[in-house]
Design an enzyme around this catalytic site. Structure first.
Site: not given
Length: 189
Positions: A80, A164, A166
């Protein structure tokens, strides 16, 4: 451990990236000052607000050490805002130009299944004020797309994502970063 990776811990989901890196077998350390980069084979630059992160990188004197890591062959992974910071208009480590917040404001955040190169199973992407690739150089490899637009790319030892990874339980993107870090760790060994 398969190598040591830093996660820029100035803003964003750095704790989640550290967890994801540990889950794939990397020794993960939080990076706030240049000395924290000593001995790392790669660095993750997480999401957050790119203008703020850029200012904090300057304040803490991290720009040159990050570029040094890259010049030495260290792996870089930007998600991002991290993707924005690594593009040719910012740190300039990959041949990519990015438009900020191109998928919409915070309220327009969404999740989508992505086609991941070399994989049969789709990858879930979490898009939060996500950047969009405006232009990619000829050497940039597209690894995943959303609606025909690149959202996961690799340029040599640099991996970037508009989304994202994660924030999901899927480790495949972090495993690709692990492969880049392992390459560097093996070269230094």
């Amino acid at each position: 451990m398969a190598g040591r990776a830093g996660v820029l811990a100035l803003q964003g989901a750095f704790r989640e990236h550290c967890r994801a890196l540990r889950d794939v077998g990397l020794d993960a350390v939080e990076v706030r000052v240049p000395a924290d980069l000593d001995g790392v084979d790669g660095l993750v630059i997480p999401g957050g607000e790119s203008t703020t992160m850029s200012k904090l990188i300057d304040i803490y004197g991290l720009e040159e050490p990050i570029l040094d890591l890259h010049r030495r062959g260290g792996a870089l992974f930007g998600t991002c805002a991290g993707m924005i910071l690594l593009d040719r208009n910012h740190l300039g480590v990959l041949d990519l130009e990015v438009d900020r917040n191109a998928y919409g404001r915070q309220v327009a955040s969404f999740e989508a299944d992505l086609e991941l190169a070399g994989e049969d199973e789709p990858l879930r992407g979490v898009f939060i004020r996500a950047p969009r690739v405006a232009e990619a150089g000829p050497g940039v490899e597209v690894l995943a797309e959303l609606g025909g637009e690149p959202v996961l790319l690799r340029d040599g030892r640099v991996l970037v994502a508009s989304f994202h990874p994660e924030l999901t339980g899927d480790a495949r993107v972090h495993e690709r970063f692990l492969d880049l870090v392992r390459e560097e760790a093996n070269v230094r060994a």
